[in-house]
Motif scaffolding. Structure first.
Motif, PDB file in Angstrom:
ATOM      1  N   VAL A  38     -84.925  95.147  78.531  1.00 45.23           N
ATOM      2  CA  VAL A  38     -83.977  95.361  77.605  1.00 45.23           C
ATOM      3  C   VAL A  38     -82.859  94.296  77.926  1.00 45.23           C
ATOM      4  O   VAL A  38     -82.654  93.802  76.504  1.00 45.23           O
ATOM      5  N   ASN A  39     -82.508  93.826  78.888  1.00 48.04           N
ATOM      6  CA  ASN A  39     -81.417  92.463  79.145  1.00 48.04           C
ATOM      7  C   ASN A  39     -81.912  91.669  78.014  1.00 48.04           C
ATOM      8  O   ASN A  39     -81.050  90.996  77.369  1.00 48.04           O
ATOM      9  N   LYS A  40     -83.238  91.166  77.911  1.00 47.04           N
ATOM     10  CA  LYS A  40     -83.793  89.965  77.423  1.00 47.04           C
ATOM     11  C   LYS A  40     -83.990  90.378  75.736  1.00 47.04           C
ATOM     12  O   LYS A  40     -83.520  89.392  75.160  1.00 47.04           O
ATOM     13  N   ARG A  41     -84.108  91.693  75.401  1.00 46.26           N
ATOM     14  CA  ARG A  41     -84.291  92.146  74.203  1.00 46.26           C
ATOM     15  C   ARG A  41     -83.051  91.981  73.580  1.00 46.26           C
ATOM     16  O   ARG A  41     -82.656  91.400  72.334  1.00 46.26           O
ATOM     17  N   PHE A  98     -74.931  87.689  74.357  1.00 45.51           N
ATOM     18  CA  PHE A  98     -75.312  86.097  75.085  1.00 45.51           C
ATOM     19  C   PHE A  98     -75.357  86.277  76.378  1.00 45.51           C
ATOM     20  O   PHE A  98     -75.159  87.101  77.201  1.00 45.51           O
ATOM     21  N   TYR A  99     -76.179  85.397  77.026  1.00 42.24           N
ATOM     22  CA  TYR A  99     -76.352  84.945  78.514  1.00 42.24           C
ATOM     23  C   TYR A  99     -75.227  84.715  79.208  1.00 42.24           C
ATOM     24  O   TYR A  99     -74.288  84.016  78.961  1.00 42.24           O
ATOM     25  N   TYR A 100     -75.111  85.718  80.488  1.00 42.79           N
ATOM     26  CA  TYR A 100     -74.022  85.583  81.343  1.00 42.79           C
ATOM     27  C   TYR A 100     -74.236  85.263  82.849  1.00 42.79           C
ATOM     28  O   TYR A 100     -74.820  86.154  83.315  1.00 42.79           O
ATOM     29  N   PHE A 101     -74.240  83.996  83.125  1.00 37.46           N
ATOM     30  CA  PHE A 101     -74.887  83.648  84.431  1.00 37.46           C
ATOM     31  C   PHE A 101     -73.840  84.198  85.473  1.00 37.46           C
ATOM     32  O   PHE A 101     -72.857  84.529  85.601  1.00 37.46           O
ATOM     33  N   VAL A 133     -73.957 102.298  84.031  1.00 35.64           N
ATOM     34  CA  VAL A 133     -74.650 101.162  84.331  1.00 35.64           C
ATOM     35  C   VAL A 133     -74.299  99.948  83.420  1.00 35.64           C
ATOM     36  O   VAL A 133     -73.775 100.207  82.307  1.00 35.64           O
ATOM     37  N   ARG A 134     -74.093  98.727  84.013  1.00 37.60           N
ATOM     38  CA  ARG A 134     -73.681  97.593  83.402  1.00 37.60           C
ATOM     39  C   ARG A 134     -74.859  96.651  83.210  1.00 37.60           C
ATOM     40  O   ARG A 134     -75.503  96.360  84.302  1.00 37.60           O
ATOM     41  N   ILE A 135     -75.398  96.351  82.179  1.00 36.17           N
ATOM     42  CA  ILE A 135     -76.578  95.422  81.913  1.00 36.17           C
ATOM     43  C   ILE A 135     -76.414  94.175  82.503  1.00 36.17           C
ATOM     44  O   ILE A 135     -75.302  93.350  82.114  1.00 36.17           O
ATOM     45  N   ALA A 136     -77.173  93.566  83.635  1.00 42.66           N
ATOM     46  CA  ALA A 136     -77.109  92.551  84.184  1.00 42.66           C
ATOM     47  C   ALA A 136     -77.461  91.188  83.643  1.00 42.66           C
ATOM     48  O   ALA A 136     -78.110  91.396  82.488  1.00 42.66           O
ATOM     49  N   GLY A 137     -76.495  90.154  83.555  1.00 44.79           N
ATOM     50  CA  GLY A 137     -76.718  88.773  82.747  1.00 44.79           C
ATOM     51  C   GLY A 137     -76.593  88.838  81.475  1.00 44.79           C
ATOM     52  O   GLY A 137     -77.043  87.745  80.893  1.00 44.79           O
ATOM     53  N   ILE A 138     -75.954  89.853  80.835  1.00 43.61           N
ATOM     54  CA  ILE A 138     -75.555  89.588  79.621  1.00 43.61           C
ATOM     55  C   ILE A 138     -73.938  90.145  79.077  1.00 43.61           C
ATOM     56  O   ILE A 138     -73.495  90.632  80.029  1.00 43.61           O
ATOM     57  N   ASP A 139     -73.677  89.506  77.910  1.00 47.84           N
ATOM     58  CA  ASP A 139     -72.386  89.972  77.730  1.00 47.84           C
ATOM     59  C   ASP A 139     -72.496  90.211  76.102  1.00 47.84           C
ATOM     60  O   ASP A 139     -72.821  89.491  75.357  1.00 47.84           O
ATOM     61  N   THR A 140     -71.555  91.341  75.601  1.00 46.47           N
ATOM     62  CA  THR A 140     -71.515  91.503  74.125  1.00 46.47           C
ATOM     63  C   THR A 140     -70.365  91.720  73.756  1.00 46.47           C
ATOM     64  O   THR A 140     -69.351  91.825  74.544  1.00 46.47           O
ATOM     65  N   PRO A 141     -70.030  91.636  72.342  1.00 49.10           N
ATOM     66  CA  PRO A 141     -68.923  91.799  71.683  1.00 49.10           C
ATOM     67  C   PRO A 141     -68.306  92.861  72.119  1.00 49.10           C
ATOM     68  O   PRO A 141     -68.818  94.108  72.215  1.00 49.10           O
ATOM     69  N   GLU A 142     -66.759  92.855  72.330  1.00 49.92           N
ATOM     70  CA  GLU A 142     -66.235  94.202  72.632  1.00 49.92           C
ATOM     71  C   GLU A 142     -65.639  95.216  71.663  1.00 49.92           C
ATOM     72  O   GLU A 142     -65.252  94.509  70.571  1.00 49.92           O
ATOM     73  N   ILE A 143     -65.985  96.328  71.918  1.00 45.57           N
ATOM     74  CA  ILE A 143     -65.423  97.485  70.898  1.00 45.57           C
ATOM     75  C   ILE A 143     -64.042  97.641  71.220  1.00 45.57           C
ATOM     76  O   ILE A 143     -63.643  97.897  72.310  1.00 45.57           O
ATOM     77  N   GLY A 144     -63.185  97.635  70.114  1.00 48.64           N
ATOM     78  CA  GLY A 144     -61.790  97.878  70.360  1.00 48.64           C
ATOM     79  C   GLY A 144     -61.319  99.277  70.961  1.00 48.64           C
ATOM     80  O   GLY A 144     -61.816 100.164  70.693  1.00 48.64           O
ATOM     81  N   TRP A 192     -81.058  95.211  86.068  1.00 57.02           N
ATOM     82  CA  TRP A 192     -82.125  94.933  85.036  1.00 57.02           C
ATOM     83  C   TRP A 192     -82.924  96.103  84.658  1.00 57.02           C
ATOM     84  O   TRP A 192     -83.145  96.831  85.135  1.00 57.02           O
ATOM     85  N   VAL A 193     -82.636  96.197  83.379  1.00 61.26           N
ATOM     86  CA  VAL A 193     -83.142  97.663  82.574  1.00 61.26           C
ATOM     87  C   VAL A 193     -84.555  97.516  81.961  1.00 61.26           C
ATOM     88  O   VAL A 193     -84.703  96.677  81.354  1.00 61.26           O
ATOM     89  N   TYR A 194     -85.282  98.439  82.110  1.00 65.35           N
ATOM     90  CA  TYR A 194     -86.628  98.474  81.378  1.00 65.35           C
ATOM     91  C   TYR A 194     -86.704 100.088  80.847  1.00 65.35           C
ATOM     92  O   TYR A 194     -86.669 101.098  81.471  1.00 65.35           O
ATOM     93  N   VAL A 195     -87.428  99.859  79.664  1.00 63.65           N
ATOM     94  CA  VAL A 195     -88.060 100.888  79.127  1.00 63.65           C
ATOM     95  C   VAL A 195     -89.610 100.671  78.832  1.00 63.65           C
ATOM     96  O   VAL A 195     -89.968  99.779  78.138  1.00 63.65           O
ATOM     97  N   ASP A 196     -90.303 101.455  79.686  1.00 62.83           N
ATOM     98  CA  ASP A 196     -91.643 101.178  79.833  1.00 62.83           C
ATOM     99  C   ASP A 196     -91.801  99.728  80.137  1.00 62.83           C
ATOM    100  O   ASP A 196     -91.319  99.192  81.166  1.00 62.83           O
TER     101      ASP A 196
END
Length: 228
Positions: A122-125, A133-136, A59-70, A114-118
């Motif tokens: 998660v995307n927003k958190r 960061f937000y990725y349109f 699963v790839r979380i929608a609408g976000i991007d994070t720094p890459e692990i080498g 779009w991912v939710y725990v209860d």
């Protein structure tokens, strides 16, 4: 589901009109959207925006991007490990609800969702804590994307997570050029920046201004700091 007979007394042709027609369309859309959503347990977190379910689906979380692990001997980007640790804390071993976004899968066959725990989005958190960061993406839900962009504005304003370090980078504070169609941005003078049409071109005094308006830097620029 039992069949429902809709009687339309205002139309001899039997064609649904006005509010009734709109209501039926909304019901069909809602049923299709909820039918595609599913729940599953998280087995493993790969990085800050990607994880593996118990049945081995990725699963790839929608609408976000994070720094890459080498990978393959390459160094980590700044805050990559912290982003992964945060996602681990939020979802690892837990049962999550996933609502597929856009076309549902990317070119790597990963579920985009779009991912939710209860009740936790998660995307927003991840964005709100400054770990992503937000990725349109033009195919994603507009309402959810607005929530993510506002979360980013708040995180940037409050200097959460990676923002204090990233916002001091030399490239961050140079002029950037955005593409209104793709919502990607480029350093002024970049070869791709020069190809943006006049009607789609928008100028920013810094990358911070571009982030505030919902643009994200093109991946080939590699402006993110590296952990040595």
């Amino acid at each position: 589901m039992p069949k429902v007979r809709i009687k339309n007394s205002n139309s001899r042709s039997g064609v649904l009109k006005g509010p009734v027609f709109f209501f039926v369309l909304c019901c069909l859309f809602f049923n299709a959207a909820t039918a595609s959503a599913f729940e599953a347990r998280v087995r493993y977190v790969i990085d800050g925006d990607t994880f593996v379910l118990a049945d081995n689906r990725h699963v790839r979380i929608a609408g976000i991007d994070t720094p890459e692990i080498g990978r393959d001997g390459k160094p980590d980007q700044y805050y990559a490990r912290q982003a992964k640790a945060m996602l681990n804390k939020l979802i690892l071993g837990k049962r999550v609800r996933i609502e597929p976004a856009g076309k549902g899968k990317d070119r790597y066959k990963r579920i985009i969702g779009w991912v939710y725990v209860d009740n936790l989005f998660v995307n927003k958190r991840m964005i709100r804590k400054g770990a992503a960061f937000y990725y349109f993406h033009k195919g994603n839900d507009r309402g959810k994307q607005k929530l993510l962009l506002q979360a980013q504005r708040n995180a940037y304003k409050e200097k959460k997570g990676f923002w204090p370090v990233v916002s001091k980078l030399k490239k961050f504070n140079k002029p950037w050029v955005g593409n209104k169609k793709s919502r990607r941005c480029f350093l002024t003078g970049d070869r791709y920046a020069e190809k943006i049409g006049r009607l789609n071109r928008v100028k920013f005094s810094s990358l911070g201004e571009a982030f505030y308006e919902g643009y994200s830097p093109a991946r080939h620029l590699n402006f993110w700091p590296i952990v040595k």
